[in-house]
Scaffold this motif. Structure first.
Motif, PDB file in Angstrom:
ATOM      1  N   ASP A  57       0.545  -1.269   0.164  1.00 40.08           N
ATOM      2  CA  ASP A  57       0.170   0.469  -0.022  1.00 40.08           C
ATOM      3  C   ASP A  57       0.640   1.252  -0.098  1.00 40.08           C
ATOM      4  O   ASP A  57       2.103   0.764  -0.218  1.00 40.08           O
ATOM      5  CB  ASP A  57      -0.745  -0.363   1.268  1.00 40.08           C
ATOM      6  CG  ASP A  57      -1.963   0.373   1.366  1.00 40.08           C
ATOM      7  OD1 ASP A  57      -2.306   1.808   1.055  1.00 40.08           O
ATOM      8  OD2 ASP A  57      -2.664  -0.281   0.640  1.00 40.08           O
ATOM      9  N   CYS A 107      -2.779   9.166  -0.834  1.00 36.52           N
ATOM     10  CA  CYS A 107      -3.261   9.935   1.527  1.00 36.52           C
ATOM     11  C   CYS A 107      -2.391  10.314   2.199  1.00 36.52           C
ATOM     12  O   CYS A 107      -2.564  11.533   2.586  1.00 36.52           O
ATOM     13  CB  CYS A 107      -4.725   8.832   1.076  1.00 36.52           C
ATOM     14  SG  CYS A 107      -5.767   8.444   0.347  1.00 36.52           S
ATOM     15  N   ALA A 108      -1.129   9.294   2.152  1.00 37.86           N
ATOM     16  CA  ALA A 108       0.014   9.395   3.448  1.00 37.86           C
ATOM     17  C   ALA A 108       0.925  10.910   2.614  1.00 37.86           C
ATOM     18  O   ALA A 108       0.918  11.607   4.091  1.00 37.86           O
ATOM     19  CB  ALA A 108       0.767   8.370   2.763  1.00 37.86           C
ATOM     20  N   LYS A 141      -4.572  -1.566  -6.036  1.00 40.07           N
ATOM     21  CA  LYS A 141      -5.186  -0.455  -5.224  1.00 40.07           C
ATOM     22  C   LYS A 141      -5.181   0.755  -5.698  1.00 40.07           C
ATOM     23  O   LYS A 141      -4.146   1.406  -5.684  1.00 40.07           O
ATOM     24  CB  LYS A 141      -4.749  -0.414  -3.895  1.00 40.07           C
ATOM     25  CG  LYS A 141      -5.642  -0.012  -3.091  1.00 40.07           C
ATOM     26  CD  LYS A 141      -6.223   0.052  -1.645  1.00 40.07           C
ATOM     27  CE  LYS A 141      -6.307   0.927  -0.174  1.00 40.07           C
ATOM     28  NZ  LYS A 141      -5.776   0.527   0.880  1.00 40.07           N
ATOM     29  N   SER A 178     -10.847   2.456  -4.116  1.00 35.57           N
ATOM     30  CA  SER A 178     -11.117   3.056  -2.829  1.00 35.57           C
ATOM     31  C   SER A 178     -11.116   4.494  -3.409  1.00 35.57           C
ATOM     32  O   SER A 178     -10.613   5.789  -3.116  1.00 35.57           O
ATOM     33  CB  SER A 178      -9.492   2.868  -1.546  1.00 35.57           C
ATOM     34  OG  SER A 178      -9.800   3.681  -1.212  1.00 35.57           O
ATOM     35  N   ARG A 197     -14.022   0.508  -2.618  1.00 35.89           N
ATOM     36  CA  ARG A 197     -15.000   0.553  -0.901  1.00 35.89           C
ATOM     37  C   ARG A 197     -15.655   1.333  -0.626  1.00 35.89           C
ATOM     38  O   ARG A 197     -16.416   2.551  -1.805  1.00 35.89           O
ATOM     39  CB  ARG A 197     -13.395   1.663  -0.192  1.00 35.89           C
ATOM     40  CG  ARG A 197     -12.897   0.988  -0.618  1.00 35.89           C
ATOM     41  CD  ARG A 197     -12.684   0.336   1.542  1.00 35.89           C
ATOM     42  NE  ARG A 197     -12.052   1.712   1.961  1.00 35.89           N
ATOM     43  CZ  ARG A 197     -11.226   1.741   2.423  1.00 35.89           C
ATOM     44  NH1 ARG A 197      -9.508   2.035   1.952  1.00 35.89           N
ATOM     45  NH2 ARG A 197     -11.381   3.104   3.444  1.00 35.89           N
ATOM     46  N   ASP A 201     -12.050   4.485   5.758  1.00 33.90           N
ATOM     47  CA  ASP A 201     -10.961   3.594   6.693  1.00 33.90           C
ATOM     48  C   ASP A 201     -12.068   2.731   7.395  1.00 33.90           C
ATOM     49  O   ASP A 201     -12.059   3.194   8.885  1.00 33.90           O
ATOM     50  CB  ASP A 201      -9.724   4.316   7.279  1.00 33.90           C
ATOM     51  CG  ASP A 201      -8.797   4.713   5.964  1.00 33.90           C
ATOM     52  OD1 ASP A 201     -10.005   5.053   4.565  1.00 33.90           O
ATOM     53  OD2 ASP A 201      -8.136   4.803   6.004  1.00 33.90           O
ATOM     54  N   MET A 233     -10.762  -3.293   4.239  1.00 32.67           N
ATOM     55  CA  MET A 233      -9.406  -4.558   4.819  1.00 32.67           C
ATOM     56  C   MET A 233      -9.791  -5.321   6.374  1.00 32.67           C
ATOM     57  O   MET A 233      -9.914  -4.370   7.034  1.00 32.67           O
ATOM     58  CB  MET A 233      -7.665  -4.508   4.895  1.00 32.67           C
ATOM     59  CG  MET A 233      -8.804  -3.877   2.871  1.00 32.67           C
ATOM     60  SD  MET A 233      -6.537  -2.405   2.976  1.00 32.67           S
ATOM     61  CE  MET A 233      -5.954  -1.688   3.730  1.00 32.67           C
TER      62      MET A 233
HETATM   63  C1  GLA Z   1      -6.689   5.906   2.858  1.00 34.52           C
HETATM   64  C2  GLA Z   1      -6.837   4.243   2.038  1.00 34.52           C
HETATM   65  C3  GLA Z   1      -6.814   3.816   3.123  1.00 34.52           C
HETATM   66  C4  GLA Z   1      -4.693   3.707   2.474  1.00 34.52           C
HETATM   67  C5  GLA Z   1      -4.626   4.741   2.702  1.00 34.52           C
HETATM   68  C6  GLA Z   1      -2.777   4.832   1.863  1.00 34.52           C
HETATM   69  O1  GLA Z   1      -7.082   5.837   4.190  1.00 34.52           O
HETATM   70  O2  GLA Z   1      -8.085   4.539   2.981  1.00 34.52           O
HETATM   71  O3  GLA Z   1      -6.729   1.954   3.081  1.00 34.52           O
HETATM   72  O4  GLA Z   1      -3.963   2.736   1.536  1.00 34.52           O
HETATM   73  O5  GLA Z   1      -5.147   6.089   2.423  1.00 34.52           O
HETATM   74  O6  GLA Z   1      -2.626   6.710   2.122  1.00 34.52           O
END
Ligand code: GLA
Length: 369
Positions: A57, A107-108, A141, A178, A197, A201, A233
Motif C-alpha cells: 500500500d 493519501c499519506a 489498489k 477506493s 470501497r 477507513d 480490509m
Molecule cells: C486511505 C485508504 C487506506 C490507505 C491509505 C494510504 O486512507 O483508505 O486504505 O490506502 O489511504 O495512504
C-alpha cells in the motif's frame, strides 16, 4: 475468464504499518519486513487457505520518480527496488499487488507528512500501468485521496482512465478502487473495477466495525462475481479487538462477500488469530456465490441477523450481539422452515428449535437448511 470471480484474498501493508494512534509508520515498511510477511503468509497456511495477494500500500514510494518518470521504491527502505521485491514475493507462490492514486498526491502525503513529489499517477496512467505489468503486478489498489480538491478530477472518469490503461497492458490485474463510498461507486464501479470501497477507513475498534457494517445494509444488490463491495480490509489481530470481536468481524465480512485482505503482523500473530484467518468454513462462506451478498434480515438495534443465500440452497447467517449485553436468538422463530443447523466455527450441529445466547460483542455463524 472473470477476474476476481470470488472476493480477492490476501494481505495488505496499510493496517500493518499503522501505529497505536492509527497513523502510518513508514519505518515498518521495508523490503525486509514485507518479504517477512510474504514468507509468513506461506508458512502460516494463509496461502493454502486462499490468501494469494500481497499488496504493497501507500508509503513504498521514493520521494520522487526516477529520471525516466517511473515510480520507484523508497531509496533506503526498498534498496533492491520494487521489481526485485515483486519477484521474490512471486517466487513464493504469491501474487504481487501495489498502490497508486489518480491525482498528484497520495493519501499519506496529505495526512502523514510524507514528503514526496509527483507520486500520483495523474498524467502517468499509461506509463504506470505498463510498469506495473512489467513488474508482474496482479492487483492494483487505486485510492482517491481528495483528487477532486487537489486536481479537480471526477472520480468515475479518473478511475476509468486507469482501468483502460491496465486493460491496454494485456495483463490480468485486479482493479481495486477506493473512494470511500463518497460518490456511490456501486452504481458505476461494477462496470470496470473488481472491487470498490464502500466506506471510509475501518479501524481496529468495535465502534468502527459497527459503523462500517451499518453502511453496508443497502448495498447487497450491487455485488457479483468479478465486482465486489469492499467494506475495507480486515483488522483482525490488530488494535484492541478481543477474540470475540475478531470472530464477529470475520463472520460478518464473510456473509458480506467482502474481499478478505488481512493487515496484521503475520510474523507475530497468535495461533488463535491464525486459526481464525484460515478457518475453512468461514472462508467457504465468503467465497461462495449464491446469487446475493448477505443482508440484514432481523434487527432489534442490538441483536441482528445478517443472512446470505449459499449456492447449494442453504443459508449462512451471522447472529450478532452488537450491544453491551448478551442476546438471545430463537432459531425456531427466526428460521421457521429449517431442518438442520450447523455452527460453522465449531462444526457442531444444533437443534433447529434452539434458543441460542450470544455474548456481547460476539457472533455466531450458522448454516441452515
Ligand atoms: C486511505 C485508504 C487506506 C490507505 C491509505 C494510504 O486512507 O483508505 O486504505 O490506502 O489511504 O495512504
Amino acid at each position: 475468464m472473470t477476474l476476481a470471480k470470488t472476493p480477492p484474498m490476501g494481505w495488505n501493508s496499510w493496517n500493518y504499518g499503522l501505529n497505536e494512534l492509527d497513523r502510518a509508520d513508514f519505518k515498518r515498511l521495508t523490503e525486509v519486513t514485507v518479504l517477512a510477511q510474504a514468507k509468513a503468509m506461506v508458512d502460516s497456511g494463509m496461502l493454502a487457505a486462499g490468501y494469494q495477494y500481497l499488496v504493497l500500500d501507500d508509503g513504498y514510494q521514493n520521494t520522487r520518480r526516477d529520471f525516466n518518470g517511473h515510480l520507484q521504491g523508497h531509496a533506503l527502505r526498498f534498496r533492491a527496488g520494487i521489481p526485485a521485491l515483486a519477484e521474490e514475493v512471486r517466487a513464493l507462490g504469491l501474487k504481487f499487488g501495489i498502490y497508486s492514486v489518480p491525482g498528484t498526491l497520495t493519501c499519506a502525503q496529505q495526512y502523514d507528512d510524507y514528503v514526496a513529489d509527483g507520486l500520483g499517477s495523474l498524467g502517468y496512467e499509461t506509463q504506470d500501468a505498463q510498469a506495473f505489468a512489467e513488474w508482474g503486478v496482479e492487483y492494483l489498489k487505486y485510492d482517491w485521496c481528495r483528487a477532486h480538491l487537489n486536481d479537480g478530477l471526477q472520480p468515475r472518469e479518473a478511475f476509468k482512465k486507469m482501468s483502460d490503461a491496465l486493460k491496454a497492458t494485456g495483463r490480468d490485474i485486479v482493479f481495486s478502487i477506493s473512494e470511500y463510498g463518497h460518490y456511490k461507486p456501486h452504481e458505476w464501479a461494477p462496470e470496470f473495477t473488481n472491487m470498490w470501497r464502500t466506506t471510509d477507513d475501518l479501524f481496529a475498534r468495535w465502534d468502527s466495525l459497527m459503523y462500517t457494517l451499518d453502511l453496508q445494509e443497502n448495498l447487497y444488490p450491487y455485488s457479483k462475481p468479478g465486482a465486489w463491495n469492499d467494506p475495507d480490509m480486515l483488522q483482525i489481530g490488530n488494535g484492541s479487538l478481543s477474540s470475540s470481536e475478531n470472530r464477529a468481524h470475520f463472520f460478518l465480512w464473510a456473509v458480506l462477500n467482502a474481499p478478505l485482505m488481512a493487515g496484521n503482523d503475520l510474523t507475530k500473530m497468535s495461533d488463535e488469530v491464525r486459526d481464525l484467518l484460515i478457518h475453512p468454513g468461514v472462508i467457504a462462506v465468503d467465497q461462495d456465490w449464491g446469487g446475493e451478498q448477505g443482508r440484514l434480515v432481523h434487527n432489534t438495534g442490538t441483536a441482528q441477523v445478517w443472512t446470505k443465500p449459499m449456492s447449494d440452497g442453504s443459508k449462512a447467517s451471522v447472529l450478532l450481539a452488537r450491544g453491551e449485553s448478551h442476546e438471545r436468538f430463537n432459531l425456531g422463530e427466526l428460521f421457521p422452515d429449517i431442518s438442520s443447523v450447523k455452527d460453522v466455527w465449531s462444526g457442531d450441529t444444533m437443534d433447529s428449535r434452539s434458543i441460542v445466547e450470544v455474548p456481547a460483542h460476539d457472533a455466531l455463524l450458522i448454516i441452515t437448511k
